[in-house]
Design a protein around this motif. Structure first.
Motif, short mmCIF file in Angstrom:
data_model
loop_
_atom_site.label_atom_id
_atom_site.label_comp_id
_atom_site.label_asym_id
_atom_site.label_seq_id
_atom_site.Cartn_x
_atom_site.Cartn_y
_atom_site.Cartn_z
N GLY A 169 73.06 -13.30 33.25
CA GLY A 169 73.48 -11.93 33.00
C GLY A 169 72.48 -10.91 33.47
N GLU A 170 71.20 -11.22 33.33
CA GLU A 170 70.16 -10.28 33.77
C GLU A 170 70.23 -10.09 35.28
OE1 GLU A 170 65.30 -9.69 33.58
OE2 GLU A 170 66.27 -11.31 32.47
N ASP A 171 70.45 -11.19 36.01
CA ASP A 171 70.60 -11.10 37.47
C ASP A 171 71.80 -10.23 37.83
OD1 ASP A 171 68.42 -12.83 38.07
OD2 ASP A 171 69.70 -14.57 37.66
N VAL A 172 72.91 -10.39 37.09
CA VAL A 172 74.12 -9.62 37.37
C VAL A 172 73.88 -8.14 37.12
CG1 VAL A 172 76.50 -9.21 36.64
CG2 VAL A 172 75.69 -11.55 36.96
N GLN A 199 76.57 -3.98 30.59
CA GLN A 199 75.92 -4.57 29.42
C GLN A 199 76.91 -5.40 28.60
OE1 GLN A 199 74.30 -1.04 27.59
NE2 GLN A 199 72.30 -1.33 28.52
N ILE A 200 78.12 -4.84 28.38
CA ILE A 200 79.12 -5.57 27.60
C ILE A 200 79.58 -6.83 28.32
CG2 ILE A 200 81.51 -5.45 26.75
CD1 ILE A 200 81.00 -2.54 26.02
N HIS A 201 79.80 -6.74 29.62
CA HIS A 201 80.36 -7.88 30.36
C HIS A 201 79.33 -8.92 30.74
CE1 HIS A 201 83.74 -5.08 30.58
NE2 HIS A 201 84.48 -6.12 30.83
N THR A 202 78.06 -8.66 30.42
CA THR A 202 77.03 -9.69 30.60
C THR A 202 76.38 -10.10 29.28
OG1 THR A 202 75.35 -7.99 31.05
CG2 THR A 202 76.50 -8.94 32.96
N GLY A 203 76.88 -9.54 28.17
CA GLY A 203 76.40 -9.96 26.86
C GLY A 203 75.16 -9.26 26.37
N ALA A 204 74.64 -8.28 27.13
CA ALA A 204 73.47 -7.55 26.65
C ALA A 204 73.83 -6.70 25.45
CB ALA A 204 72.89 -6.69 27.77
N VAL A 205 75.05 -6.20 25.41
CA VAL A 205 75.60 -5.50 24.25
C VAL A 205 76.85 -6.24 23.84
CG1 VAL A 205 76.69 -3.36 23.46
CG2 VAL A 205 74.64 -3.25 24.91
N THR A 213 82.33 -14.90 24.97
CA THR A 213 81.99 -16.24 25.41
C THR A 213 81.14 -16.07 26.66
OG1 THR A 213 84.05 -17.21 24.58
CG2 THR A 213 82.86 -18.44 26.27
N GLU A 214 79.97 -16.62 26.66
CA GLU A 214 79.11 -16.43 27.83
C GLU A 214 79.76 -17.05 29.06
OE1 GLU A 214 74.55 -17.16 29.45
OE2 GLU A 214 75.19 -18.08 27.56
N PRO A 215 79.93 -16.26 30.13
CA PRO A 215 80.57 -16.79 31.33
C PRO A 215 79.55 -17.35 32.30
CG PRO A 215 80.31 -14.43 31.55
CD PRO A 215 79.70 -14.81 30.21
N PHE A 216 80.07 -17.96 33.36
CA PHE A 216 79.27 -18.33 34.51
C PHE A 216 79.36 -17.21 35.54
CE2 PHE A 216 81.03 -22.18 32.62
CZ PHE A 216 79.89 -22.97 32.44
N HIS A 217 78.28 -17.01 36.28
CA HIS A 217 78.26 -16.00 37.34
C HIS A 217 77.84 -16.69 38.64
CE1 HIS A 217 78.41 -12.86 34.24
NE2 HIS A 217 77.39 -13.46 33.65
N ALA A 218 78.69 -16.62 39.65
CA ALA A 218 78.38 -17.22 40.96
C ALA A 218 78.17 -16.10 41.97
CB ALA A 218 79.51 -18.13 41.41
N LEU A 219 76.98 -16.05 42.54
CA LEU A 219 76.61 -15.00 43.49
C LEU A 219 76.60 -15.57 44.90
CD1 LEU A 219 75.52 -12.04 43.87
CD2 LEU A 219 73.22 -13.04 43.74
N TYR A 220 77.35 -14.94 45.78
CA TYR A 220 77.37 -15.35 47.20
C TYR A 220 76.41 -14.48 47.99
CZ TYR A 220 78.82 -15.51 52.08
OH TYR A 220 78.83 -15.60 53.45
N ARG A 221 75.59 -15.12 48.81
CA ARG A 221 74.70 -14.42 49.73
C ARG A 221 75.05 -14.83 51.16
NH1 ARG A 221 70.67 -11.66 47.26
NH2 ARG A 221 70.15 -12.24 45.12
#
Length: 419
Positions: A169-172, A199-205, A213-221
């Motif tokens: 979430g911090e990376d997102v 913040q809401i969609h990454t769980g910080a708030v 529910t904590e999701p998975f985040h897939a980052l494409y480079r």
């Protein structure tokens, strides 16, 4: 039963937030009494001057809130919008004109502020047309039967030399806002996201009323190392009787800047071990997803519906804000029962550029309601279709076809968010 005159509509004070929250929960059929944490969270971010309540004998019986937003017009220009949300009327006070009074109060303030449009997500279709709103974008959701796709599960990596990494979430929060802002400048229908959204969609708030529910985040480079795509998804835990994994990956958000990123992320989602179904989440109706699969029939539509509704508050600025694909001149007679922006307007367009729009006394080519103007403004609807439905009247033969040539877009507008 009280009379309409007994019900007072006014902006909230801080002391009203608990009662307003109870009325909001009641209207949305949630557990009525808000917790202290819910009240504190609401009080921390509500703009009370733009949060209305209807009060009967001191008790809140209807709710309404708006906040500032930017909406991307065709061509990428952001226009100031009055985003409307949290609209409820308690069942005991329906059909008393409370929503009409709250809407009139808010739209008048938006017009005075200089907002070009108002926006909302309509829970029910019949309500908002009478206030000048029209459906301006649609959404489609697909469910992908992974074994049918024809994809080779042994080749999950991007074919273009890019890479996909799982991030937290911090990376997102660090990468996502800039990626999203680049995309929303390119796609009509996108709305702005503030820091609290991320913040809401990454769980910080974590507001108590929003299940987390904590999701998975897939980052494409890209092969050059640029972040060009981000998919956020959750997975269930379903197994068949024969100890066979039957899991579903549900996409919460998937944003990409390039077709390569889009292809890579969908192929990644369809390659996750144990996942046999992928639910796409809210996509544009002309999304590439089905045709990124060797067998497009593996993706079947599970939802198709109207999504973002728009109410034009300033015809001149709205039509000047967008670009057009062909040159032409069109005189529009806009009927606005609300009284905010009715009149006759001359639109002159130029290829691949902005147009000019001015009030005029010339004879109209098309007559249409302000709600139908909203459905045409982002390019999602056809004036020819609306004329066939009796919602647009041609005053000059061929005017509807000309309107389509000027206003339609090569890709349909898309709003991925709910607010």
């Amino acid at each position: 039963m009280t009379t309409r005159a007994d019900t007072v509509i006014r902006p909230l004070t801080a002391a009203d937030v608990p009662d307003w929250s109870r009325a909001l929960n009641t209207g949305f059929l949630r557990t009525p009494t808000p917790s202290a944490e819910e009240v504190a969270d609401r009080g921390s971010h509500l703009d009370l001057s733009r949060t209305l309540g209807a009060f009967d004998a001191g008790r809140c019986v209807a709710t309404f809130r708006s906040f500032p937003q930017e909406l991307t017009a065709v061509g990428g220009a952001p226009v100031p919008a009055d985003a409307i949300t949290n609209v409820t009327v308690t069942a005991t006070h329906r059909r008393r004109g409370l929503l009409t009074r709250m809407m009139a109060h808010d739209l008048a303030a938006a017009k005075e502020r200089g907002d070009v449009v108002a926006t909302l997500i309509a829970a029910e279709y019949p309500i908002y047309g009478r206030y000048g709103f029209g459906p301006a974008t649609h959404l489609t959701e697909w469910t992908v039967d992974v074994p049918r796709t024809g994809l080779d599960p042994r080749r999950p990596h991007p074919e273009d030399g890019g890479r996909i990494d799982l991030v937290d979430g911090e990376d997102v929060r660090r990468t996502g806002p800039a990626l999203y802002d680049r995309l929303r400048r390119e796609r009509p229908g996108f709305t702005s996201r503030d820091e609290r959204w991320w913040q809401i969609h990454t769980g910080a708030v974590r507001p108590e009323r929003v299940p987390w529910t904590e999701p998975f985040h897939a980052l494409y480079r890209s092969p050059e190392g640029e972040a060009e795509g981000l998919a956020t998804y959750v997975c269930d835990d379903t197994w068949g009787d024969a100890k066979q994994p039957l899991n579903t990956a549900t996409v919460k958000s998937l944003i990409t800047l390039t077709p390569a990123a889009e292809r890579a992320l969908w192929h990644y989602l369809c390659s996750i071990d144990w996942v046999v179904r992928v639910r796409s989440g809210r996509r544009a109706p002309d999304d590439l997803l089905p045709h990124l699969l060797p067998d497009p029939r593996a993706a079947h539509v599970t939802t198709h519906a109207d999504w973002l509704w728009v109410r034009v508050l300033d015809v001149v600025r709205a039509l000047r804000a967008r670009t057009y694909q062909a040159p032409g001149t069109l005189v529009l007679e806009v009927v606005d029962p609300g009284g905010y922006t009715g009149g006759r307007y001359r639109l002159e367009t130029f290829p691949e550029g902005p147009g000019t729009c001015v009030p005029t006394t010339a004879s109209p080519d098309l007559t249409l309601d302000v709600a139908d103007l909203a459905t045409l403004w982002l390019g999602d609807e056809s004036a020819v279709r609306l004329a066939a439905l009796g919602r647009v009247r041609e005053e000059r033969a061929g005017a509807a076809r000309l309107a389509d040539a000027l206003l339609r877009t090569s890709r349909r507008p898309w709003c991925p968010d709910v607010f």
